[in-house]
Design an enzyme around this catalytic site. Structure first.
Site, PDB file in Angstrom:
ATOM      1  N   THR A  40      -2.947  31.369 -38.308  1.00  0.00           N
ATOM      2  CA  THR A  40      -1.590  31.877 -38.089  1.00  0.00           C
ATOM      3  C   THR A  40      -0.415  30.992 -37.765  1.00  0.00           C
ATOM      4  O   THR A  40      -0.502  29.988 -37.070  1.00  0.00           O
ATOM      5  CB  THR A  40      -1.640  32.925 -36.955  1.00  0.00           C
ATOM      6  N   ASP A  56       2.747  34.869 -41.122  1.00  0.00           N
ATOM      7  CA  ASP A  56       2.075  34.625 -42.408  1.00  0.00           C
ATOM      8  C   ASP A  56       1.029  35.724 -42.577  1.00  0.00           C
ATOM      9  O   ASP A  56       0.992  36.657 -41.770  1.00  0.00           O
ATOM     10  CB  ASP A  56       1.423  33.225 -42.413  1.00  0.00           C
ATOM     11  N   ARG A  58      -2.583  35.183 -43.548  1.00  0.00           N
ATOM     12  CA  ARG A  58      -3.961  34.742 -43.810  1.00  0.00           C
ATOM     13  C   ARG A  58      -4.854  35.030 -42.607  1.00  0.00           C
ATOM     14  O   ARG A  58      -4.488  34.718 -41.473  1.00  0.00           O
ATOM     15  CB  ARG A  58      -3.963  33.244 -44.105  1.00  0.00           C
ATOM     16  N   LYS A  72       0.042  41.005 -39.669  1.00  0.00           N
ATOM     17  CA  LYS A  72      -0.001  40.463 -38.310  1.00  0.00           C
ATOM     18  C   LYS A  72       1.134  40.975 -37.445  1.00  0.00           C
ATOM     19  O   LYS A  72       1.185  40.662 -36.251  1.00  0.00           O
ATOM     20  CB  LYS A  72       0.046  38.943 -38.358  1.00  0.00           C
ATOM     21  N   GLY A  86      -4.710  34.605 -32.794  1.00  0.00           N
ATOM     22  CA  GLY A  86      -5.932  34.477 -32.003  1.00  0.00           C
ATOM     23  C   GLY A  86      -7.032  35.296 -32.635  1.00  0.00           C
ATOM     24  O   GLY A  86      -7.071  35.447 -33.840  1.00  0.00           O
ATOM     25  N   SER A 168      -1.615  28.426 -34.788  1.00  0.00           N
ATOM     26  CA  SER A 168      -1.953  27.052 -35.157  1.00  0.00           C
ATOM     27  C   SER A 168      -0.794  26.381 -35.896  1.00  0.00           C
ATOM     28  O   SER A 168      -0.656  25.165 -35.878  1.00  0.00           O
ATOM     29  CB  SER A 168      -3.216  27.035 -36.010  1.00  0.00           C
ATOM     30  N   ASP A 205       0.069  23.890 -42.351  1.00  0.00           N
ATOM     31  CA  ASP A 205      -1.062  24.209 -41.492  1.00  0.00           C
ATOM     32  C   ASP A 205      -2.170  24.856 -42.311  1.00  0.00           C
ATOM     33  O   ASP A 205      -1.933  25.777 -43.075  1.00  0.00           O
ATOM     34  CB  ASP A 205      -0.594  25.157 -40.374  1.00  0.00           C
ATOM     35  N   SER A 208      -2.907  28.735 -41.741  1.00  0.00           N
ATOM     36  CA  SER A 208      -1.943  29.761 -42.170  1.00  0.00           C
ATOM     37  C   SER A 208      -1.777  29.653 -43.663  1.00  0.00           C
ATOM     38  O   SER A 208      -1.917  28.577 -44.249  1.00  0.00           O
ATOM     39  CB  SER A 208      -0.579  29.527 -41.529  1.00  0.00           C
TER      40      SER A 208
END
Lengths: 273, 204
Positions: A40, A56, A58, A72, A86, A168, A205, A208
């Site tokens: 995320t 995002d 994923r 999300k 998380g 992240s 990242d 994500s």
């Protein structure tokens, strides 16, 4: 009768029945399973008329992407939304639970929910479990006191900020915010900035990816732009698709016809005295 | 060794045009020894709702019994069958209840909802729902299944084509996994009938 009580739907909360067995398995060298995380990048910012949240899409299970388009940004109240990072089960369960509590509170008080109420409910639940409920949240909304944006950490601490990032990909997104954020952004500027920050997380990242979801909340109005941007389309799909030359070998086939649904049309007859 | 690799399993569910297919392998093992080749992993909850359970065999059976109990209570109270979305929420709640001492199971739920719209969903072992519009996978062979389904899937397939696609994806994925295999069990469900087929696969 006591044996029956055990299986009847419990009053709620966690049940620790299997902990002893699972502990025993761990001592025997069995590794506990990895849970679905939402690697995320989640962001929020306050603009001149309200709050904009972005995320995002994923969801990962270890190194594998298990959901390429998950949601999300969770609904809390008509004027409050919450992004979660998380462990996926924790963020979903905690936001669902607080959303129901807010609804009951609305019925009880007869007033629109306040962001600070959601904040207190979330932080006290997370603190109670001392960080074991791994949910890092970005909570945003507009109530009678104005627009609010908060971040909530898994151990229960909170921050109140004009712009925030979590997950992240938070460093990648924060870099974009720190350089381009200023007070008094218009709606379009705000959406553009949020999209840029999420894209920065998606491309830099590994946790994500996929698409960008945006949610704009203003006084008395909200807009949930699901899949606002799709920077990762599936462009390699072959037009003719897969075709199988050899048919699968079947050993046994059993066909069960499903019951036809019968509709009863009552021919109304006047009741006789 | 992970707890999910104790028994071994492969589960996949796919959506077609007004129909869905759910498939599993048939092996039950104790680590590397195979002890059964006809183990049932997909259960029928009601006419139009199927539940597949991968992971530890004992937890799968216990969880199935608990869910059947809850569904029967629901049927008695509401005098109707549970909708797939409701059932998915029930499974998710039951799994999350055991958040700090979970069942070692990954369920795959497939059903026909209102207006015969197919519904599929999977969860991790603590109940994080993943609602997909195309396919869902679970089990030790899940990584291969992701790859196979990703390339073989097409939207709006008719039941026969859907059966072929699901079977090919399942068999090719379990061939690359030591812990699952020994044939396949495929259910293709349309609004009018349920077709259950047993596939011939490699017996190793």
């Amino acid at each position: 009768m006591s044996k029956l009580d055990f299986d009847v739907p419990a009053k709620g909360g966690f049940s620790f029945d299997l902990c002893k067995r699972n502990d025993m398995l761990m001592k025997k060298g069995v590794q506990p399973p990895s849970y679905r995380k939402t690697g995320t990048t989640i962001v929020g910012l306050i603009f001149q008329d309200g709050v904009i949240l972005g995320a995002d899409t994923r969801a990962t299970e270890g190194p594998i992407v298990c959901d390429k388009n998950c949601e999300k940004i969770h609904y809390m109240a008509p004027n409050i939304y919450c992004c979660g990072a998380g462990t996926a089960a924790d963020t979903e369960a905690v936001t669902d639970m607080v959303s129901s509590q807010l609804q009951l509170h609305r019925y009880h008080t007869g007033r629109e929910s306040r962001v600070i109420t959601a904040l207190t409910l979330l932080k006290s639940h997370l603190f109670n479990y001392q960080g074991y409920v791994q949910a890092a949240l970005v909570l945003g909304g507009v109530d009678v006191t104005g627009p609010h944006l908060h971040t909530i950490y898994p151990h229960g601490s909170t921050d109140t900020l004009p712009f925030a990032t979590m997950g992240s990909g938070s460093l990648a997104a924060m870099a974009v915010f720190e350089s381009k954020y200023h007070e008094g952004l218009t709606r379009d500027e705000g959406i553009k900035l949020v999209t840029e920050a999420i894209c920065s997380g998606i491309f830099n990242d590994l946790g994500s990816g996929s698409n960008v979801d945006v949610c704009v909340i203003t006084k008395g109005h909200k807009e949930y732009l699901r899949n606002h941007l799709l920077p990762n389309p599936r462009s390699y799909v072959s037009a003719k698709g897969f075709s199988f030359s050899k048919k699968t070998e079947v050993l046994l086939t059993k066909v069960t016809p499903l019951k036809e649904k019968v509709e009863i049309i009552q021919a109304g007859e006047a009741m006789e005295e | 060794m992970s707890i999910f690799e104790y028994n071994g399993s492969a589960l996949v569910a796919m959506v077609g045009k007004n129909c869905f297919a759910i498939a599993s392998d048939r092996r039950l093992g104790v680590q590397l020894q195979t002890i059964a080749t006809d183990f049932q992993k997909i259960y029928q909850i009601h006419d139009r709702l199927f539940l597949g359970l991968s992971g530890l065999g004992t937890d799968a059976q216990t969880l199935y019994q608990r869910l059947v109990f809850r569904h029967k209570l629901y049927q008695l109270r509401e005098e109707r069958d549970m909708k797939p979305e409701t059932f998915a929420s029930l499974v998710s709640a039951l799994l999350y209840e055991k958040r700090f001492g979970p069942y070692f199971c990954q369920p795959v739920i497939a059903g026909l909802g209102d207006e015969d719209k197919p519904f599929i969903c999977t969860m991790d072992s603590i109940g994080a729902k993943e609602l997909a519009k195309d396919f869902v996978v679970a089990g030790t062979a899940s990584e291969s299944l992701y790859g196979a389904c990703e390339s073989m899937f097409k939207p709006d397939m008719e039941p026969e084509e859907l059966f072929e696609t699901v079977s090919q994806a399942l068999l090719s994925s379990v061939d690359r996994d030591c812990l699952s295999g020994w044939g396949g069990h495929v259910y293709v469900v349309t609004p009018t009938e349920v077709k259950e087929r047993i596939l011939k696969g490699r017996m190793d």
